[in-house]
Scaffold this motif. Sequence first.
Motif, mmCIF file in Angstrom:
data_model
loop_
_atom_site.group_PDB
_atom_site.id
_atom_site.type_symbol
_atom_site.label_atom_id
_atom_site.label_comp_id
_atom_site.label_asym_id
_atom_site.label_seq_id
_atom_site.Cartn_x
_atom_site.Cartn_y
_atom_site.Cartn_z
ATOM 1 N N GLY A 8 1.217 9.507 -73.318
ATOM 2 C CA GLY A 8 -0.201 10.807 -73.653
ATOM 3 C C GLY A 8 -0.087 10.466 -75.524
ATOM 4 O O GLY A 8 -0.460 11.333 -76.057
ATOM 5 N N GLU A 9 0.569 9.750 -76.340
ATOM 6 C CA GLU A 9 1.208 9.227 -77.755
ATOM 7 C C GLU A 9 -0.135 8.392 -78.093
ATOM 8 O O GLU A 9 -1.372 7.662 -77.699
ATOM 9 C CB GLU A 9 2.859 9.601 -78.118
ATOM 10 C CG GLU A 9 3.324 10.515 -76.583
ATOM 11 C CD GLU A 9 4.645 9.953 -77.096
ATOM 12 O OE1 GLU A 9 5.890 11.214 -76.545
ATOM 13 O OE2 GLU A 9 5.185 9.037 -77.841
ATOM 14 N N ASN A 10 0.058 9.104 -79.717
ATOM 15 C CA ASN A 10 -0.700 7.874 -80.577
ATOM 16 C C ASN A 10 0.136 6.928 -81.476
ATOM 17 O O ASN A 10 0.926 7.143 -81.620
ATOM 18 C CB ASN A 10 -1.431 9.265 -81.730
ATOM 19 C CG ASN A 10 -2.657 9.749 -80.903
ATOM 20 O OD1 ASN A 10 -3.112 9.367 -79.210
ATOM 21 N ND2 ASN A 10 -2.602 11.206 -81.236
ATOM 22 N N VAL A 11 -0.710 6.116 -81.726
ATOM 23 C CA VAL A 11 -0.308 5.062 -82.985
ATOM 24 C C VAL A 11 -0.871 4.512 -83.759
ATOM 25 O O VAL A 11 -2.063 4.736 -83.296
ATOM 26 C CB VAL A 11 -0.047 3.822 -81.768
ATOM 27 C CG1 VAL A 11 0.149 2.149 -83.623
ATOM 28 C CG2 VAL A 11 0.710 3.475 -81.209
ATOM 29 N N ILE A 12 -0.199 5.170 -85.227
ATOM 30 C CA ILE A 12 -1.624 5.209 -86.185
ATOM 31 C C ILE A 12 -1.371 4.053 -87.104
ATOM 32 O O ILE A 12 -0.053 3.763 -87.225
ATOM 33 C CB ILE A 12 -1.762 6.064 -87.166
ATOM 34 C CG1 ILE A 12 -2.231 7.268 -86.492
ATOM 35 C CG2 ILE A 12 -2.693 6.023 -87.974
ATOM 36 C CD1 ILE A 12 -0.844 7.770 -85.503
ATOM 37 N N LEU A 13 -2.310 2.418 -87.571
ATOM 38 C CA LEU A 13 -1.369 1.396 -88.076
ATOM 39 C C LEU A 13 -2.520 1.363 -89.490
ATOM 40 O O LEU A 13 -3.557 1.368 -89.525
ATOM 41 C CB LEU A 13 -2.627 -0.198 -87.507
ATOM 42 C CG LEU A 13 -1.392 -0.352 -85.849
ATOM 43 C CD1 LEU A 13 -2.247 -1.489 -85.194
ATOM 44 C CD2 LEU A 13 -0.594 -1.141 -86.153
ATOM 45 N N LEU A 14 -1.740 1.898 -90.391
ATOM 46 C CA LEU A 14 -2.775 2.213 -92.158
ATOM 47 C C LEU A 14 -2.246 0.921 -92.083
ATOM 48 O O LEU A 14 -0.704 -0.385 -92.719
ATOM 49 C CB LEU A 14 -1.932 3.106 -92.291
ATOM 50 C CG LEU A 14 -2.143 4.153 -91.960
ATOM 51 C CD1 LEU A 14 -1.511 5.253 -92.840
ATOM 52 C CD2 LEU A 14 -3.271 5.041 -91.769
ATOM 53 N N GLY A 15 -3.066 0.082 -94.091
ATOM 54 C CA GLY A 15 -3.244 -0.470 -94.571
ATOM 55 C C GLY A 15 -3.931 -1.166 -95.173
ATOM 56 O O GLY A 15 -5.056 -1.076 -94.372
ATOM 57 N N PRO A 16 -4.205 -1.849 -96.177
ATOM 58 C CA PRO A 16 -5.292 -2.622 -96.739
ATOM 59 C C PRO A 16 -5.873 -3.961 -95.862
ATOM 60 O O PRO A 16 -5.349 -3.979 -94.843
ATOM 61 C CB PRO A 16 -4.423 -3.142 -97.901
ATOM 62 C CG PRO A 16 -3.478 -3.736 -97.733
ATOM 63 C CD PRO A 16 -2.437 -2.465 -97.611
ATOM 64 N N PRO A 17 -6.849 -4.283 -96.183
ATOM 65 C CA PRO A 17 -7.959 -4.836 -94.727
ATOM 66 C C PRO A 17 -6.613 -6.371 -95.390
ATOM 67 O O PRO A 17 -5.987 -7.294 -95.967
ATOM 68 C CB PRO A 17 -9.085 -5.895 -96.514
ATOM 69 C CG PRO A 17 -9.178 -4.706 -96.950
ATOM 70 C CD PRO A 17 -8.194 -3.796 -97.716
ATOM 71 N N GLY A 18 -7.137 -6.848 -93.828
ATOM 72 C CA GLY A 18 -6.782 -8.821 -93.348
ATOM 73 C C GLY A 18 -4.586 -8.169 -93.531
ATOM 74 O O GLY A 18 -4.168 -9.288 -92.992
ATOM 75 N N VAL A 19 -4.678 -7.144 -93.287
ATOM 76 C CA VAL A 19 -2.787 -7.163 -92.997
ATOM 77 C C VAL A 19 -2.451 -7.209 -91.878
ATOM 78 O O VAL A 19 -1.394 -7.146 -91.104
ATOM 79 C CB VAL A 19 -2.262 -5.946 -93.434
ATOM 80 C CG1 VAL A 19 -2.143 -6.288 -94.968
ATOM 81 C CG2 VAL A 19 -2.720 -4.593 -93.508
ATOM 82 N N GLY A 20 -3.580 -7.472 -90.658
ATOM 83 C CA GLY A 20 -3.362 -7.211 -89.241
ATOM 84 C C GLY A 20 -3.357 -5.796 -88.264
ATOM 85 O O GLY A 20 -2.444 -6.074 -87.423
#
Length: 259
Positions: A102-114
């Motif tokens: 029950g853990e989380n993943v956060i993907l951060l970054g500018p547009p277009g990086v996947g």
Amino acid sequence: MSSAQIERMQEHLRHLRLHRIGSLLESSLEEAAKHSLSYSDFLDGLLTQEVASKTEKNVAMRTAMARFPFVKTLESFDFAFQPSIDKKKIKELATCRYIANGENVILLGPPGVGKTHLAVALGIKAVTEGYRTCFTQAMPLIASLTRAYAENRIEERLKFYCQAKLLIIDEIGYVPIDRHGAHLFFQLISRRYEKGALILTSNHSFSQWNEIFGDPVIATAILDRILHHSTTINIKGNSYRLKEKVKAGLIREPEIEPS
Ligand code: ADP
Ligand code: MG
């Protein structure tokens, strides 16, 4: 073997919904006789086929239910193009242990990086491992919660978004969220806290989330729960979309910012 016996076996297989075995029965019986297969090899072969067919159908059904915007895999992700991503972290996430916990993943970054590509690819892994998954973008999610609240159906809607073992919320922060929307979003996050996994993507760093949610108290409460058990992947690199445009000769190389 009499045709009456074959007919009876087919009837049993239909009753038990063992459709793949049904379609293979006659040819498998012939093959087994021709190659003098042992009873155990014969049965093992048929059961393996049936399990493979059922697994394939379940994965296809869960993939359709997840409503991914496209189907992209980890295998098709070019890690060499995005060296800021720790491949080991992604490999660990691909085991889906974070979902079981029950853990989380956060993907951060500018547009277009996947970010969306990786979120979908992890979603596909989840579906393959048998986890019920739901993909949504932040804006339609907030709109749907707001509408449900106005129509006195908020409980039902929150339950719906809590059913999936993995909820993917894409594009947090592209458009600011009003106070009421932020409260409803907080309710959803609290309900899933330590129970259901989340993957979130955003083009804003955590320090900018106060502005997205318009209220620092709510933003802090949301982040507090999301980050308690979580993995953050901060992608710092060039847009893959621009790389493709350069390749196609639509823009020149210098337009890509150096990393
Ligand atoms: P973001 O969500 O960060 O804006 P996307 O995940 O939508 O970016 O990526 C934009 C496009 O580029 C998609 O078609 C995606 O599949 C592709 N893409 C992005 N990064 C990679 C990569 N490292 N390898 C392969 N394809 C990529
Ligand atoms: Mg995206």
